[in-house]
Scaffold this active site. Structure first.
Site, PDB file in Angstrom:
ATOM      1  N   HIS A   1       1.020  20.838   0.881  1.00 33.20           N
ATOM      2  CA  HIS A   1       0.065  21.504  -0.007  1.00 33.20           C
ATOM      3  C   HIS A   1      -1.341  21.089   0.416  1.00 33.20           C
ATOM      4  CE1 HIS A   1      -2.424  21.506  -3.807  1.00 33.20           C
ATOM      5  NE2 HIS A   1      -1.983  22.748  -3.799  1.00 33.20           N
TER       6      HIS A   1
ATOM      7  N   HIS B   1     -11.107  23.384   0.388  1.00 28.57           N
ATOM      8  CA  HIS B   1     -10.659  23.578  -0.987  1.00 28.57           C
ATOM      9  C   HIS B   1     -11.816  24.214  -1.736  1.00 28.57           C
ATOM     10  CE1 HIS B   1      -8.402  21.813  -4.686  1.00 28.57           C
ATOM     11  NE2 HIS B   1      -8.051  23.051  -4.419  1.00 28.57           N
TER      12      HIS B   1
END
Length: 621
Positions: A152, A198
């Site tokens: 992830h 991110h």
């Protein structure tokens, strides 16, 4: 003074060589005195002596033939069965034992003493704890029949909010066998290229081309089976076209994408050997994100005072039954998370996505309108991937566990950490595994017990990153029922684990690492991770003042679902204030080799110690 009982061997302090001090077990006491501890007499365990006597027919030596019979009786040198390999292994073991010294003759033949036999059993490379160092599962079934080692936010080097993005964690993940790499794609600051970061955080970006190039270089160093790249797409259509061109240029012929618009069944890992696959949701509408960052003042309050990567290793993995019960208390809203869009919007976005980009997406991740339960309905005409957060999975699993199992028999289910795990911690992976979820996505740059379970689970099947799901997760009964993870299940087998002793800390740690005034007080924790009925942890007594602790304690574990259970072992050093960490190991129960074995231990980040290991035995009854 020490936390242990006083030993008044007060002796004037004097200069000594480091080697002599270590050999005598000498520690400083107060200012002017030293204390000496006799080294523990870690003699060969009685079970080892009995085993030696049995196969040597009571003789003081064990030759090649006797050792070969021992290997055959305990599963063979390769963990499967006896054969010619056992004879070669026996010769190799004896040669290693006698290396560097004059061979002890027995009728002119090389042989082992009981201490040599003990040393062989305590050697990880000669006597490993798990079977099958190579792939041994059937790899010809569709991808949906396998648990897949999944990362992830694979590009992050640390926390989710302010760490750097890099291809280094991607490389490290591939080197340990991870097969699913996640990349979040955003426009760069000038809107003419693609960054990986991110979104809406302070994470410093890395370029997409650098990540793709590193994936190609390291994709198959640990496993020949397919690498799946899951893309979080936040791009404009012109940048999506650029991604398509970039992907084709980097991967060329190893990129797999079918001619058909939709797959009716996923290909097998065997058919996809050496290939790279793309998976993403239908292209999203481009959202202007001001560079994809958020202000620092918005981030700072998210971290708890004193929270850091080193302190979190001690957090225990939450029980999945508790997770589901807590989620069940709030069942009024089983709708998709805020990042999702409904089917009408998806259809609209598809129209604007460049054809070449859509064509390269093999594993499509779409979903219909409605609740999570509705999303778990299979389409007989096509297969797809569905993504749920750990919280969403717990909600739907509390009442609709069999629906999830049924969905995952043909389709792929990806579970990812909840958004509040800013420190890159992880959840209990069994929440997904017991329901057949193939892609239980973890922060591989994280830490802690949950990640230990993940690494241990994928030691199965030769560490290739694909573990075939047990039959009960793939079967449908004549009445249409499937496996229910919440049902009461009968005990299938019982595992007995005996922990004899440990060794190697004195080689890998400084003499005063655990205690400044005396040798360590080690104890072991032994248990099972799996379905709630099987999950348990127990511990041995603490052995005082010994670098080579001898416990010789046995634990019995009844198992209802041994197929996916994991054996957990941890060693700690007792301290009045806070116990020190001495190592850990997690192994698949299904691959344990019965008999007395050497178990290497790993540090809290999952790196194997050079010398630290335990002598343990496994027995299934």
């Amino acid at each position: 003074m020490s936390k242990r009982a006083e030993r008044k061997a007060g002796e004037p302090r004097q200069e000594r060589g480091e080697a002599e001090a270590a050999a005598m077990g000498t520690y400083k006491c107060c200012i002017f005195f030293t204390r000496r501890f006799a080294l523990s007499d870690a003699s060969t365990p009685e079970d080892v002596r009995t085993l030696f006597s049995r196969f040597s027919s009571g003789a003081p030596y064990m030759g090649v033939d006797e050792l070969r019979r021992y290997l055959a009786a305990t599963g063979g040198a390769d963990g499967d069965s006896g054969g010619d390999g056992d004879l070669e292994a026996a010769e190799r073991i004896i040669d290693r034992a006698l290396q560097g010294r004059t061979r002890t003759p027995r009728f002119g033949k090389p042989s082992l003493t009981v201490d040599d036999f003990h040393n062989f059993l305590f050697s990880e490379d000669l006597n490993p704890p798990i079977r099958h160092p190579k792939v041994h599962h059937d790899m010809s079934a569709p991808l949906s029949h396998y648990f897949i080692y999944t990362g992830h936010n694979s590009y992050l080097t640390g926390n989710q909010l302010s760490s750097d993005c890099s291809d280094i964690p991607i490389i490290k993940a591939l080197q340990i066998g991870v097969r699913v790499i996640e990349l979040d794609m955003w426009p760069n600051s000038s809107k003419d290229d693609i960054d990986i970061l991110h979104g809406r955080t302070l994470t410093a970006p890395v370029s997409l081309i650098k990540c793709l190039t590193s994936i190609k270089e390291y994709a198959f160093v640990a496993s020949p089976y397919p690498v799946i790249i899951t893309l979080e797409d936040h791009l404009t259509s012109d940048l999506q076209a650029k991604v398509a061109k970039m992907v084709l240029e980097v991967f060329g012929d190893i990129l797999y994408y079918p001619e058909s618009k939709h797959l009716q069944e996923f290909p097998s890992p065997e058919a996809l050997k050496g290939r790279v696959i793309l998976s993403t949701k239908p292209p999203k509408e481009y959202l202007e994100a001001k560079g994809g960052t958020m202000k620092e003042r918005d981030i700072q309050p998210q971290f708890k005072k004193g929270e850091n990567e080193q302190s979190a290793w001690g957090i225990e993995v939450p029980d999945i039954q508790d997770e589901m019960q807590n989620a069940d208390k709030n069942q009024e809203d089983l709708l998709y998370r805020e990042r999702d869009v409904d089917e009408d919007d998806e259809q609209k976005m598809r129209q604007h996505a460049p054809l070449e980009y859509k064509h390269l997406i093999t594993i499509k991740a779409g979903k219909p309108k409605g609740s999570l339960v509705d999303a778990l309905k299979s389409d007989p005409e096509k297969v797809r991937r569905l993504s749920l957060s750990e919280q969403e999975l717990a909600k739907v699993a509390a009442r609709h566990g069999p629906n999830i199992v049924s969905f995952t028999q043909r389709n792929l289910l990806r579970i990812y950490p909840k958004g509040t795990r800013f420190n890159s911690s992880n959840y209990n992976p069994f929440l997904g595994w017991v329901h057949g979820a193939q892609m239980v996505a973890f922060n591989m740059q994280g830490y802690g017990r949950a990640l230990w379970l993940m690494h241990g689970f994928y030691k199965a099947n030769g560490g290739c990153g694909y573990v075939k799901k047990p039959d009960f997760l793939m079967q449908t009964c004549p009445d249409g029922k499937v496996f229910d993870p919440n049902a009461d299940l009968p005990v299938k087998t019982t595992l007995k684990v005996k922990v004899y002793m440990g060794d190697g800390w004195q080689n890998d740690f400084k003499q005063t690492h655990f205690d400044s005034y005396s040798p360590p007080d080690f104890y072991a924790k032994v248990g099972i991770a799996g379905v709630p009925l099987d999950s348990v942890m127990r511990k041995t007594r603490a052995v005082e003042d010994s670098w080579v602790p001898v416990w010789e304690e046995e634990f019995t574990f009844p198992l209802t679902v041994p197929e996916i259970a994991l054996l957990r072992v941890e060693v700690h050093e007792y301290d009045v204030n806070e116990d020190d960490f001495g190592g850990q190991s997690v192994l698949p129960v299904s691959e344990l080799r019965p008999g007395i074995r050497a178990m290497p231990l790993f540090d809290h980040m999952g790196m194997k110690f050079k010398s630290v290991r335990l002598l343990v035995s496994f027995e299934f009854v």
